[in-house]
Write a protein that holds these residues in place. Structure first.
Motif, PDB file in Angstrom:
ATOM      1  N   LEU A  83       0.840  -1.196   0.000  1.00 18.93           N
ATOM      2  CA  LEU A  83       0.000   0.000   0.000  1.00 18.93           C
ATOM      3  C   LEU A  83       0.873   1.243   0.000  1.00 18.93           C
ATOM      4  O   LEU A  83       1.850   1.315   0.735  1.00 18.93           O
ATOM      5  N   ALA A  84       0.530   2.206  -0.845  1.00 19.04           N
ATOM      6  CA  ALA A  84       1.263   3.464  -0.870  1.00 19.04           C
ATOM      7  C   ALA A  84       0.271   4.580  -0.582  1.00 19.04           C
ATOM      8  O   ALA A  84      -0.286   5.189  -1.491  1.00 19.04           O
ATOM      9  N   LEU A  85      -0.004   4.808   0.713  1.00 16.48           N
ATOM     10  CA  LEU A  85      -1.015   5.804   1.097  1.00 16.48           C
ATOM     11  C   LEU A  85      -0.525   6.575   2.312  1.00 16.48           C
ATOM     12  O   LEU A  85       0.331   6.091   3.052  1.00 16.48           O
ATOM     13  N   TYR A  86      -1.099   7.754   2.508  1.00 20.90           N
ATOM     14  CA  TYR A  86      -0.759   8.548   3.687  1.00 20.90           C
ATOM     15  C   TYR A  86      -1.852   8.409   4.728  1.00 20.90           C
ATOM     16  O   TYR A  86      -2.987   8.830   4.523  1.00 20.90           O
ATOM     17  N   ASP A  87      -1.487   7.808   5.858  1.00 18.08           N
ATOM     18  CA  ASP A  87      -2.431   7.506   6.927  1.00 18.08           C
ATOM     19  C   ASP A  87      -3.108   8.739   7.524  1.00 18.08           C
ATOM     20  O   ASP A  87      -4.251   8.674   7.955  1.00 18.08           O
ATOM     21  N   ASP A  88      -2.360   9.855   7.575  1.00 19.66           N
ATOM     22  CA  ASP A  88      -2.888  11.043   8.242  1.00 19.66           C
ATOM     23  C   ASP A  88      -3.658  11.962   7.304  1.00 19.66           C
ATOM     24  O   ASP A  88      -4.050  13.053   7.684  1.00 19.66           O
ATOM     25  N   LEU A  89      -3.843  11.510   6.066  1.00 25.93           N
ATOM     26  CA  LEU A  89      -4.675  12.273   5.136  1.00 25.93           C
ATOM     27  C   LEU A  89      -5.995  11.530   4.934  1.00 25.93           C
ATOM     28  O   LEU A  89      -6.074  10.318   5.130  1.00 25.93           O
ATOM     29  N   THR A  90      -7.012  12.270   4.506  1.00 23.68           N
ATOM     30  CA  THR A  90      -8.281  11.624   4.170  1.00 23.68           C
ATOM     31  C   THR A  90      -8.148  10.942   2.805  1.00 23.68           C
ATOM     32  O   THR A  90      -7.145  11.134   2.105  1.00 23.68           O
ATOM     33  N   ALA A  91      -9.192  10.190   2.452  1.00 24.37           N
ATOM     34  CA  ALA A  91      -9.207   9.526   1.150  1.00 24.37           C
ATOM     35  C   ALA A  91      -9.063  10.553   0.030  1.00 24.37           C
ATOM     36  O   ALA A  91      -8.235  10.405  -0.873  1.00 24.37           O
ATOM     37  N   GLU A  93      -7.872  13.606   0.180  1.00 26.94           N
ATOM     38  CA  GLU A  93      -6.549  14.265   0.211  1.00 26.94           C
ATOM     39  C   GLU A  93      -5.459  13.367  -0.395  1.00 26.94           C
ATOM     40  O   GLU A  93      -4.564  13.838  -1.091  1.00 26.94           O
ATOM     41  N   ASN A  94      -5.580  12.069  -0.124  1.00 24.13           N
ATOM     42  CA  ASN A  94      -4.628  11.150  -0.747  1.00 24.13           C
ATOM     43  C   ASN A  94      -4.720  11.223  -2.265  1.00 24.13           C
ATOM     44  O   ASN A  94      -3.712  11.308  -2.954  1.00 24.13           O
ATOM     45  N   LEU A  95      -5.945  11.199  -2.755  1.00 20.92           N
ATOM     46  CA  LEU A  95      -6.117  11.242  -4.214  1.00 20.92           C
ATOM     47  C   LEU A  95      -5.640  12.577  -4.781  1.00 20.92           C
ATOM     48  O   LEU A  95      -5.050  12.625  -5.868  1.00 20.92           O
ATOM     49  N   GLU A  96      -5.856  13.672  -4.021  1.00 25.14           N
ATOM     50  CA  GLU A  96      -5.353  14.981  -4.470  1.00 25.14           C
ATOM     51  C   GLU A  96      -3.833  14.937  -4.602  1.00 25.14           C
ATOM     52  O   GLU A  96      -3.258  15.402  -5.582  1.00 25.14           O
ATOM     53  N   PHE A  97      -3.217  14.314  -3.596  1.00 28.50           N
ATOM     54  CA  PHE A  97      -1.752  14.217  -3.616  1.00 28.50           C
ATOM     55  C   PHE A  97      -1.281  13.433  -4.848  1.00 28.50           C
ATOM     56  O   PHE A  97      -0.409  13.885  -5.597  1.00 28.50           O
ATOM     57  N   PHE A  98      -1.884  12.266  -5.068  1.00 26.40           N
ATOM     58  CA  PHE A  98      -1.442  11.453  -6.217  1.00 26.40           C
ATOM     59  C   PHE A  98      -1.768  12.129  -7.547  1.00 26.40           C
ATOM     60  O   PHE A  98      -1.010  12.034  -8.503  1.00 26.40           O
ATOM     61  N   GLY A  99      -2.886  12.838  -7.580  1.00 29.83           N
ATOM     62  CA  GLY A  99      -3.244  13.588  -8.783  1.00 29.83           C
ATOM     63  C   GLY A  99      -2.212  14.647  -9.117  1.00 29.83           C
ATOM     64  O   GLY A  99      -1.859  14.857 -10.286  1.00 29.83           O
ATOM     65  N   GLN A 100      -1.694  15.317  -8.075  1.00 32.29           N
ATOM     66  CA  GLN A 100      -0.676  16.350  -8.306  1.00 32.29           C
ATOM     67  C   GLN A 100       0.626  15.728  -8.818  1.00 32.29           C
ATOM     68  O   GLN A 100       1.239  16.241  -9.748  1.00 32.29           O
ATOM     69  N   VAL A 130      -7.322   7.965   6.424  1.00 34.23           N
ATOM     70  CA  VAL A 130      -6.984   6.614   5.953  1.00 34.23           C
ATOM     71  C   VAL A 130      -6.601   5.700   7.112  1.00 34.23           C
ATOM     72  O   VAL A 130      -6.839   4.499   7.070  1.00 34.23           O
ATOM     73  N   LYS A 131      -6.043   6.284   8.178  1.00 36.40           N
ATOM     74  CA  LYS A 131      -5.671   5.410   9.313  1.00 36.40           C
ATOM     75  C   LYS A 131      -6.903   4.768   9.963  1.00 36.40           C
ATOM     76  O   LYS A 131      -6.777   3.788  10.679  1.00 36.40           O
ATOM     77  N   HIS A 132      -8.082   5.307   9.703  1.00 38.95           N
ATOM     78  CA  HIS A 132      -9.297   4.678  10.221  1.00 38.95           C
ATOM     79  C   HIS A 132      -9.974   3.763   9.196  1.00 38.95           C
ATOM     80  O   HIS A 132     -11.075   3.282   9.427  1.00 38.95           O
ATOM     81  N   PHE A 133      -9.319   3.534   8.102  1.00 45.67           N
ATOM     82  CA  PHE A 133      -9.868   2.652   7.057  1.00 45.67           C
ATOM     83  C   PHE A 133      -9.596   1.188   7.384  1.00 45.67           C
ATOM     84  O   PHE A 133      -8.596   0.848   8.020  1.00 45.67           O
ATOM     85  N   SER A 134     -10.474   0.318   6.899  1.00 45.04           N
ATOM     86  CA  SER A 134     -10.220  -1.129   6.967  1.00 45.04           C
ATOM     87  C   SER A 134      -9.200  -1.483   5.884  1.00 45.04           C
ATOM     88  O   SER A 134      -8.949  -0.687   4.968  1.00 45.04           O
ATOM     89  N   GLY A 135      -8.653  -2.701   5.974  1.00 43.02           N
ATOM     90  CA  GLY A 135      -7.694  -3.164   4.968  1.00 43.02           C
ATOM     91  C   GLY A 135      -8.269  -3.110   3.561  1.00 43.02           C
ATOM     92  O   GLY A 135      -7.604  -2.694   2.616  1.00 43.02           O
ATOM     93  N   GLY A 136      -9.534  -3.515   3.445  1.00 46.37           N
ATOM     94  CA  GLY A 136     -10.174  -3.536   2.134  1.00 46.37           C
ATOM     95  C   GLY A 136     -10.359  -2.135   1.558  1.00 46.37           C
ATOM     96  O   GLY A 136     -10.188  -1.906   0.360  1.00 46.37           O
ATOM     97  N   MET A 137     -10.705  -1.188   2.427  1.00 48.76           N
ATOM     98  CA  MET A 137     -10.885   0.195   1.967  1.00 48.76           C
ATOM     99  C   MET A 137      -9.550   0.769   1.502  1.00 48.76           C
ATOM    100  O   MET A 137      -9.476   1.495   0.507  1.00 48.76           O
ATOM    101  N   LYS A 138      -8.478   0.449   2.238  1.00 50.18           N
ATOM    102  CA  LYS A 138      -7.145   0.926   1.827  1.00 50.18           C
ATOM    103  C   LYS A 138      -6.769   0.361   0.461  1.00 50.18           C
ATOM    104  O   LYS A 138      -6.242   1.074  -0.394  1.00 50.18           O
ATOM    105  N   ARG A 139      -7.055  -0.926   0.279  1.00 51.39           N
ATOM    106  CA  ARG A 139      -6.759  -1.548  -1.021  1.00 51.39           C
ATOM    107  C   ARG A 139      -7.506  -0.830  -2.141  1.00 51.39           C
ATOM    108  O   ARG A 139      -6.978  -0.616  -3.228  1.00 51.39           O
ATOM    109  N   ARG A 140      -8.768  -0.483  -1.869  1.00 44.37           N
ATOM    110  CA  ARG A 140      -9.575   0.188  -2.897  1.00 44.37           C
ATOM    111  C   ARG A 140      -9.012   1.567  -3.210  1.00 44.37           C
ATOM    112  O   ARG A 140      -8.943   1.976  -4.377  1.00 44.37           O
ATOM    113  N   LEU A 141      -8.572   2.278  -2.170  1.00 45.65           N
ATOM    114  CA  LEU A 141      -8.006   3.604  -2.390  1.00 45.65           C
ATOM    115  C   LEU A 141      -6.680   3.495  -3.160  1.00 45.65           C
ATOM    116  O   LEU A 141      -6.373   4.326  -4.025  1.00 45.65           O
TER     117      LEU A 141
END
Ligand SMILES: Nc1ncnc2c1ncn2[C@@H]1O[C@H](COP(=O)(O)OP(=O)(O)OP(=O)(O)O)[C@@H](O)[C@H]1O
Ligand SMILES: [Mg+2]
Length: 310
Positions: A83-91, A93-100, A130-141
Motif C-alpha cells: 500500500l502506498a497511502l498517507y495515513d494522516d490524510l483523508t481519502a 486528500e490522498n487522491l489529491e496528492f497522487f493527482g498532483q 486513511v488510518k481509520h480505514f479497513s484493509g479492504g478500503m485501503k486496497r480500494r483507495l
C-alpha cells in the motif's frame, strides 16, 4: 499493445526473472499467476520502468519503453503490492496528492477524484482519515490512485491480499467493470487461481522466474485433459460393477470410496455409455454421474509438483 521480450532480472544471488516473454492485447484482462517469489512483482517493476532489466525489452506499440519510458508512463496505471497511502490524510486528500504527482490539471482534478471515488465505492468515506480505514478500503483507495489519470493499461499487483471477502468481491467486480465500460487493458497478478479464473481471458503461470504455461483458461487446462475423470455415485457399493470396470483395459484408473467410483480414462474412451452398459449388465443402480474438470491449481500441481499456495 504491450510486449515483453526475453525480460530478465538477476540480483546478485537471485535469478528473479529469467527471460520471460509475454504480451497484452488491447482490451484484454490477462492473469499473471504464481506463488510467492515467482518473480511477478519484479516483472511488473520492469514493465513500469521502476526496475532496470538485466536483459530484454519492453515494447509499447512497437516503441522500446526502456529507451523512452515516457511513452508508456502516461498510459499506464500501476497498483503496487505494498500500500502506498498517507495515513494522516483523508481519502480525498490522498487522491489529491497522487493527482498532483501525476500532473493532472488542477481544474480537472476535482471532477476526476469524484469519479474515482465512485468507481472504488468510497464516495461516502472521502472525508475519513486513511488510518481509520479497513484493509479492504485501503486496497480500494490504492487502486483509485492508479486510476486518476485514466490509464489505458492497468497493472495490479496482488490487489486483494489480506482483505475481507466482501472487499475482495468489490475489487473483482471493479476490475471487470473497468475492462467492460472503459475498455481498459488489465494485467492482474495473483496467487489466487479462482480470481484469475473469474477475471481473465488469458493467463500466464510463473514459477521461479520462468513462465511455465500460458494460454486461455481452456488451453491451460487442456494440458491436463488428455485424460478424463468421471465420478459415479451408486445406490450402494456394488462389487460386480467395480470388477466389470476393472476388466476394461482402456480405463487407466478406478478408485472406490463407499458408493462413489472414480474412473480415469483417455479422452477418446466413451466412458459414459460404457458405465451405463456395465450397470445394466451387473444390476448396479447409478444415482449420479459427473465429469470432473481440472482447475488451474491442478495444472500448477501437475507442472511443478507443488501447490500454488503453501
Ligand atoms: N531487490 C532485490 N534484491 C534481491 N532479490 C530480490 C529483490 N527483489 C526481489 N528479489 C527476489 O527475487 C525473487 C522474485 O521476487 P518477486 O517479489 O518478484 O516475487 P513475487 O512473485 O512478486 O512474489 P510475491 O507473491 O511474494 O509478491 C524472490 O526470490 C525475491 O527474493
Ligand atoms: Mg509480488
Amino acid at each position: 499493445m504491450l510486449e515483453a521480450v526475453e525480460l530478465t532480472k538477476h540480483y546478485k544471488q537471485q535469478k528473479a526473472v529469467q527471460g520471460i516473454n509475454f504480451y497484452l492485447n488491447q482490451g484484454e484482462i490477462v492473469g499473471l499467476l504464481g506463488p510467492n517469489g515467482a518473480g511477478k512483482s519484479t516483472a511488473i517493476g520492469m514493465i513500469s520502468s521502476l526496475i532496470i532489466p538485466t536483459k530484454g525489452e519492453v515494447r509499447f506499440n512497437q516503441v522500446d519503453v526502456l529507451k523512452d519510458p515516457q511513452v508508456l508512463r502516461e498510459k499506464l496505471g500501476v497498483v503496487p503490492q505494498e500500500l502506498a497511502l498517507y495515513d494522516d490524510l483523508t481519502a480525498r486528500e490522498n487522491l489529491e496528492f497522487f493527482g498532483q504527482i501525476q500532473k493532472i490539471k488542477k481544474q480537472d482534478l476535482k471532477k476526476k477524484i469524484d469519479e474515482v471515488l465512485i468507481q472504488i465505492g468510497l464516495d461516502d468515506q472521502e472525508k475519513k482519515l486513511v488510518k481509520h480505514f479497513s484493509g479492504g478500503m485501503k486496497r480500494r483507495l490504492n487502486i483509485g490512485a492508479a486510476l486518476l489519470h485514466e490509464p489505458e493499461i492497468l497493472i495490479m499487483d496482488e490487489p486483494t491480499v489480506g482483505i475481507d471477502p466482501q472487499s475482495r468481491n468489490y475489487i473483482l467486480e471493479t476490475v471487470k467493470r473497468l475492462n467492460q465500460e472503459k475498455q481498459m487493458t488489465i494485467l492482474y497478478t495473483s496467487h489466487y487461481m479462482e480470481e484469475v479464473e473469474f477475471l481473465c481471458d488469458r493467463i500466464y503461470i510463473m514459477d521461479r522466474g520462468n513462465i511455465i504455461a500460458s494460454g486461455t483458461k481452456e488451453e491451460i487446462k487442456n494440458i491436463l485433459s488428455a485424460e478424463q475423470t468421471v465420478k459415479v455415485k451408486l445406490e450402494i457399493q456394488h462389487q460386480g460393477f467395480i470388477d466389470r470396470i476393472k476388466q476394461e483395459s482402456v480405463i487407466s484408473r478406478v478408485d472406490v470410496r463407499e458408493q462413489w467410483v472414480t474412473i480415469v480414462a483417455p479422452k477418446e474412451v466413451p466412458v459414459f455409455s460404457q458405465l451405463f452398459q456395465f450397470a445394466e449388465e451387473t444390476g448396479a443402480v447409478i444415482h449420479g454421474i459427473e465429469i470432473q474438470t481440472p482447475t488451474l491449481e491442478d495444472v500448477f500441481l501437475h507442472l511443478t509438483g507443488r501447490a500454488l499456495r503453501n
